[in-house]
Design a protein around this motif. Structure first.
Motif, PDB file in Angstrom:
ATOM      1  N   ASP A 173     -45.365 -80.456  79.189  1.00  0.00           N
ATOM      2  CA  ASP A 173     -46.559 -80.021  80.132  1.00  0.00           C
ATOM      3  C   ASP A 173     -46.923 -78.479  79.775  1.00  0.00           C
ATOM      4  O   ASP A 173     -45.944 -77.767  79.535  1.00  0.00           O
ATOM      5  CB  ASP A 173     -46.142 -80.018  81.565  1.00  0.00           C
ATOM      6  CG  ASP A 173     -45.919 -81.331  82.134  1.00  0.00           C
ATOM      7  OD1 ASP A 173     -46.345 -82.331  81.590  1.00  0.00           O
ATOM      8  OD2 ASP A 173     -45.145 -81.543  83.371  1.00  0.00           O
ATOM      9  N   THR A 175     -49.115 -75.730  81.210  1.00  0.00           N
ATOM     10  CA  THR A 175     -49.907 -75.157  82.361  1.00  0.00           C
ATOM     11  C   THR A 175     -50.226 -74.070  82.511  1.00  0.00           C
ATOM     12  O   THR A 175     -49.670 -72.948  82.275  1.00  0.00           O
ATOM     13  CB  THR A 175     -48.721 -75.453  83.656  1.00  0.00           C
ATOM     14  OG1 THR A 175     -48.328 -76.916  83.822  1.00  0.00           O
ATOM     15  CG2 THR A 175     -49.185 -75.214  85.093  1.00  0.00           C
ATOM     16  N   THR A 177     -51.303 -71.154  85.108  1.00  0.00           N
ATOM     17  CA  THR A 177     -51.183 -70.498  86.239  1.00  0.00           C
ATOM     18  C   THR A 177     -51.875 -69.486  86.974  1.00  0.00           C
ATOM     19  O   THR A 177     -51.816 -69.126  88.150  1.00  0.00           O
ATOM     20  CB  THR A 177     -49.585 -70.172  86.336  1.00  0.00           C
ATOM     21  OG1 THR A 177     -49.616 -68.945  85.528  1.00  0.00           O
ATOM     22  CG2 THR A 177     -48.612 -71.242  85.759  1.00  0.00           C
ATOM     23  N   ASP A 215     -54.059 -78.182  86.887  1.00  0.00           N
ATOM     24  CA  ASP A 215     -54.187 -77.139  85.616  1.00  0.00           C
ATOM     25  C   ASP A 215     -53.351 -77.639  84.684  1.00  0.00           C
ATOM     26  O   ASP A 215     -52.599 -76.545  84.062  1.00  0.00           O
ATOM     27  CB  ASP A 215     -54.276 -75.785  86.251  1.00  0.00           C
ATOM     28  CG  ASP A 215     -55.356 -75.694  87.329  1.00  0.00           C
ATOM     29  OD1 ASP A 215     -56.484 -75.699  86.922  1.00  0.00           O
ATOM     30  OD2 ASP A 215     -55.037 -75.498  88.627  1.00  0.00           O
ATOM     31  N   THR A 216     -52.734 -78.803  84.544  1.00  0.00           N
ATOM     32  CA  THR A 216     -51.604 -79.060  83.515  1.00  0.00           C
ATOM     33  C   THR A 216     -52.092 -80.022  82.479  1.00  0.00           C
ATOM     34  O   THR A 216     -52.646 -81.134  82.893  1.00  0.00           O
ATOM     35  CB  THR A 216     -50.450 -79.535  84.201  1.00  0.00           C
ATOM     36  OG1 THR A 216     -49.805 -78.446  85.118  1.00  0.00           O
ATOM     37  CG2 THR A 216     -49.276 -79.901  83.190  1.00  0.00           C
ATOM     38  N   THR A 218     -51.033 -82.576  79.375  1.00  0.00           N
ATOM     39  CA  THR A 218     -49.642 -83.156  78.928  1.00  0.00           C
ATOM     40  C   THR A 218     -49.578 -83.584  77.600  1.00  0.00           C
ATOM     41  O   THR A 218     -50.670 -84.367  77.575  1.00  0.00           O
ATOM     42  CB  THR A 218     -49.046 -84.350  79.943  1.00  0.00           C
ATOM     43  OG1 THR A 218     -48.769 -83.680  81.071  1.00  0.00           O
ATOM     44  CG2 THR A 218     -47.900 -84.965  79.397  1.00  0.00           C
TER      45      THR A 218
END
Length: 529
Positions: A173, A175, A177, A215-216, A218
């Motif tokens: 992941d 992400t 932030t 907002d990730t 993968t």
């Protein structure tokens, strides 16, 4: 790569995880049923063979003959880079004796995870491209077109993560932030049909209470993903990222390190670079990369045909004023603002969703490599079912002789094209083996972003390129022919033919590998000769 869908109202990841859990449970039950009954030994029944793609299935049928029952996961006409497997595929894998995947990041990662999670314990899994490399295949690094004059910034994973127990089924992941800057920022990829898949977008804020699920991005282990990056106003942006490793679906994520990537959007960042002792990255191919060995988020760049790793604190990514464009009218692009509003966009390097590793996985476009695939399949079937070894060897010998003739035929057809015309313009980077084996040249890609209509500047640039290089045609995969295509639009405006060239999949007009290669050779001759 699993990226949040365009809608920002609901998180689709739980649905994806629920589906995968159901697939694993169903596969386990099916495998259990298979093991509880009386199963005839190999040699007295056909071998249950599963192939991920139609091309691999065709090779397996040629070698196995009547001794094999072959099914394929990705249907003909579908793109293995993006195809999501069905529950029928789970059943096939659960009863398989052997599974052939191309791997080298060709298939959608969910296909690989389905195979690894649902194969019987007694079954054999073969990554054919990797084994072919040990059996005489020619391997090429993935070379991407560098005609765009901005940075191509993707996302990737480097290192093995062996200290955490990571495998090819693991995921990472990445992400976002927080974004600090004068406007909103987003990162997304554009699919072959012009729809965005969002990695992150700051316009609706960042929700820590749900783990920043919206907002990730993968990524599979060892993967690379092309991305576009959008900014709504000029100025300096600092985007904060964190990374996590998911070794397996049922294990807690491993927290890795954090990082901040700086962008200079529509402004001169020379002075800021001096003040902060950073290098201003203006062009070339780079990745925001998770390093599984160090745990850091780094910038990985292509420098002089090699990979160079830099600390995020040492670089600034330039987004020059010439990247200014307008938000497309499609509803899916509202995360960038209202249609027609100005936005700065660093476009993704390859049109469409395309996850890959550092090696070009499309080996079969060189018939010599296809022969190596056949030898791998032959040897694996002989080892699995030695009772019928002579059948597999005889079938393979016959087919290898046909491939020898095909190799000569393709070479002779392409050699009849005038040398100055042997320049290939396509939608993707899937033809490196074709041009390398048969004395052609990749002239490049036509347009950076299929979601935006080609600008006047794009068309002028394309027309000049086609005229300067005397290119007679551009080539589009038949499975993409029905979709609206920037390649088709730009080529037609320039008065250039659009011709078919098969890439990753077969169809009813080319139902076998030999048919596909002949069709490609004749299409090249017809359109470039």
């Amino acid at each position: 790569m699993t990226i949040q869908a365009p809608s920002r109202k609901h998180n689709t990841r739980p649905l994806r995880i629920t589906w995968l859990i159901w697939v694993i449970v169903l596969g386990t039950l099916l495998a259990g049923c298979a093991s509880s009954g009386v199963v005839e030994p190999l040699g007295k029944r056909p071998v249950n063979i599963v192939a991920t793609t139609g091309i691999l299935a065709n090779f397996a049928r040629e070698v196995a003959g009547e001794q094999g029952k072959v099914t394929q996961i990705v249907p003909d006409g579908a793109d293995p880079h993006s195809y999501e497997p069905t529950l029928r595929a789970v059943r096939d894998v659960a009863y398989a004796d052997i599974v052939f995947s191309n791997y080298m990041m060709l298939e959608q990662h969910s296909i690989i995870r389905l195979v690894d999670a649902n194969m019987p314990a007694t079954a054999v899994s073969v990554s054919v491209a990797e084994e072919a490399a040990k059996n005489g295949a020619t391997i090429l690094p993935l070379v991407e077109d560098r005609s765009l004059d901005t940075v191509w910034l993707g996302m990737s994973v480097k290192g093995t993560g062996a200290q955490y127990g990571a495998t090819r089924s693991s995921t990472i992941d990445l992400t976002a932030t927080k974004v600090i800057g004068p406007g909103d920022a987003a990162s997304y990829l554009t699919t072959s049909f012009g729809e965005p898949e969002i990695a992150f977008a700051s316009q609706d804020g960042f929700q820590e209470n749900d783990g920043f699920a919206h907002d990730t991005a993968t990524l599979p282990a060892a993967a690379h993903q092309h991305m576009s990056w959008a900014f709504t106003k000029p100025g300096i942006y600092r985007i904060y990222f964190q990374a996590r490793l998911r070794v397996a679906e049922n294990t807690p994520p491993v927290k890795l390190n954090k990082g901040v990537l700086v962008f200079a959007v529509g402004v001169d960042a020379t002075e800021l670079a001096k003040q902060e002792k950073r290098t201003l990255i203006k062009n070339g191919h780079a990745d925001l990369s998770v390093d599984l060995d160090s745990g850091d988020i780094v910038l990985q760049r292509d420098v002089d045909a090699a990979k160079e790793t830099a600390d995020l604190n040492s670089v600034i990514i330039e987004v020059p004023p010439r990247t200014l464009t307008q938000v497309p009218g499609q509803k899916g692009f509202r995360f960038m603002g209202e249609p027609g509003k100005n936005v700065y966009v660093l476009p993704q390097a390859v049109l469409g969703k395309h996850v890959h590793g550092s090696i070009d996985p499309h080996l079969w476009h060189n018939v010599h490599n296809a022969a190596a695939y056949v030898r791998v399949i032959r040897d694996q079937l002989v080892a699995l079912d030695p009772t019928n070894a002579s059948v597999y060897r005889q079938n393979a010998a016959r087919y290898l002789k046909e491939l020898d003739g095909l190799d000569l035929e393709v070479a002779q057809i392409i050699a009849s094209i005038p040398e100055k015309n042997r320049k290939l313009v396509t939608t993707s980077d899937a033809y490196g083996y074709l041009v390398s084996a048969y004395d052609m040249e990749v002239a490049g890609f036509v347009a950076p972003n299929p979601a935006i209509e080609p600008s006047v500047a794009d068309r002028i640039k394309l027309a000049a390129t086609l005229e300067d290089l005397e290119i007679k045609a551009v080539f589009l995969e038949p499975n993409l022919a029905a979709a609206r295509s920037t390649l088709r639009t730009a080529a037609q405006d320039a008065g250039v033919k659009v011709c078919a060239l098969y890439g990753d999949t077969l169809d009813q007009d080319a139902p076998t590998y030999i048919d596909m290669m002949r069709a490609n050779a004749h299409s090249l001759l017809r359109c470039l000769g």
